[in-house]
Design an enzyme around this catalytic site. Sequence first.
Site, PDB file in Angstrom:
ATOM      1  N   ARG A 140       0.018   0.686   6.523  1.00 33.71           N
ATOM      2  CA  ARG A 140       0.634   1.891   5.258  1.00 33.71           C
ATOM      3  C   ARG A 140       0.914   3.149   6.685  1.00 33.71           C
ATOM      4  O   ARG A 140       0.966   3.317   7.720  1.00 33.71           O
ATOM      5  CB  ARG A 140      -0.901   2.405   5.022  1.00 33.71           C
ATOM      6  CG  ARG A 140      -1.966   2.794   5.597  1.00 33.71           C
ATOM      7  CD  ARG A 140      -2.317   3.548   4.498  1.00 33.71           C
ATOM      8  NE  ARG A 140      -3.990   4.102   5.264  1.00 33.71           N
ATOM      9  CZ  ARG A 140      -4.317   4.836   6.206  1.00 33.71           C
ATOM     10  NH1 ARG A 140      -3.662   5.579   7.131  1.00 33.71           N
ATOM     11  NH2 ARG A 140      -5.116   4.921   6.747  1.00 33.71           N
ATOM     12  N   GLU A 183      -8.859  -3.126  14.204  1.00 29.36           N
ATOM     13  CA  GLU A 183      -8.395  -3.122  12.653  1.00 29.36           C
ATOM     14  C   GLU A 183      -6.657  -2.471  12.270  1.00 29.36           C
ATOM     15  O   GLU A 183      -5.895  -2.432  13.704  1.00 29.36           O
ATOM     16  CB  GLU A 183      -9.270  -2.051  11.898  1.00 29.36           C
ATOM     17  CG  GLU A 183      -8.446  -0.875  11.634  1.00 29.36           C
ATOM     18  CD  GLU A 183      -9.431   0.515  10.848  1.00 29.36           C
ATOM     19  OE1 GLU A 183      -9.870  -0.618  10.122  1.00 29.36           O
ATOM     20  OE2 GLU A 183      -9.186   1.012  10.785  1.00 29.36           O
TER      21      GLU A 183
END
Length: 447
Positions: free
Chosen positions: A291, A287
Amino acid sequence: MFDKVLIANRGEIALRIQRACKELGIATVAVHSTADADAMHVRLADESVCIGPPPASESYLNIPRLLAACEITGADAVHPGYGFLSENARFAEILEEHQITFIGPTSEHIRIMGDKIEAKETAKRLGIPVVPGSDGAVTTEAEALAVAKAMGYPVLIKAASGGGGRGMKVARSEAEIGSALSTARAEAKAAFGDDSVYIEKYLQKPRHIEIQVFGDGRGNAVHLGERDCSLQRRHQKVWEEAPSPALNDAQRQKIGSTVAAAMQKLKYRGAGTVEFLYEDGEFYFIEMNTRLQVEHPVTEAITGIDLVLEQLRVASGSPLSMRQEDITFSGHAIECRINAENPKTFRPSPGKITYWHPPGGLGVRVDSGVYQGYRIPPNYDSLIGKLIVHGKNRNECLMRLRRCLSEFVIDGVETTTPLFSELVRQPDIVNGIYDIHWLERFLGKQD
């Protein structure tokens, strides 16, 4: 540069962002629930706004209230930190619609990487190696059985949306597929409002390696090395270090260059982390987090680069301040996540901190928003601080960590510091020989 930044978060990360803003001369706005009225980031901000009662859904996740706080204070940008709304594409869109800058990637990139199936397909197109698995979502038991048979058991059934170990089940045989599929879908629906799941090959003894990336949205992107986050409990990271003791220079250079090239093609903006499982010399994409990560300080320690300052610069429209050849790596860093939890049962331990004495000295950093007399509310994540140590090499780093843990005194609540005092003396940890299942095996032996 921005005039005023609203920090849409709490705890240590809110304070971390606030410090970076102050160094750049940017005014800060702290938002808080009624449970966080006495929090350190609220006390130190230039302005503060109460946005609701303790439940996150009525405060930190409440977009209309955050937007109102921006309008009341005149904030021209929002930093979301990590968690809460940091990977909410709609939040980023709403801010932009109101001419408020979202300090992070574009909403398009958040949306692409937030859907694990689309993220995997995007990674493939960008030349990033991926875990063998299903082509898209799996909806029926018959589909799941066919996919699992083709790749071989065991397999991992994962939620397409979300993370943190929720909506994730292992099936070790054909007999387990049906229950694993239904349980994963039910958990995914409850946690993320989306019951879509997909299947990946379940690697037996992988390490969790992630690559820190940074781009300016103009096609310039770099990597800042890897972090090893393999010490986990229930898919939650506990201890992170950089560089990984499992990789050599050629391996880290190859995967870093691959990921940086992909981010250049994507024209990615801001900080991001591309996460892999690593086994037998091979990397498998799992993944991308669009952020700042909890564990970003270990990268800062070995590169000397302030990632939050760079986030602020890039979000304000400046080009990336570094080229790949400018980035150098020095020494070794380890981060321990200090949680207000029982170190054996991991039951949360909210309450009043009656004594707080963090360690210090050369190469020691403690990121925390708590203080002596602070009352930890029961409403949020139990992370109360991060102990980060840096040394010339891994051995020096481990010695420094042992010393720091012996100095760290926290009274009034239970914490996980005793666990780290045990871990830092385990031969496997000292030798860097561990995988993502090591900690749970260790804890199982302790019971």
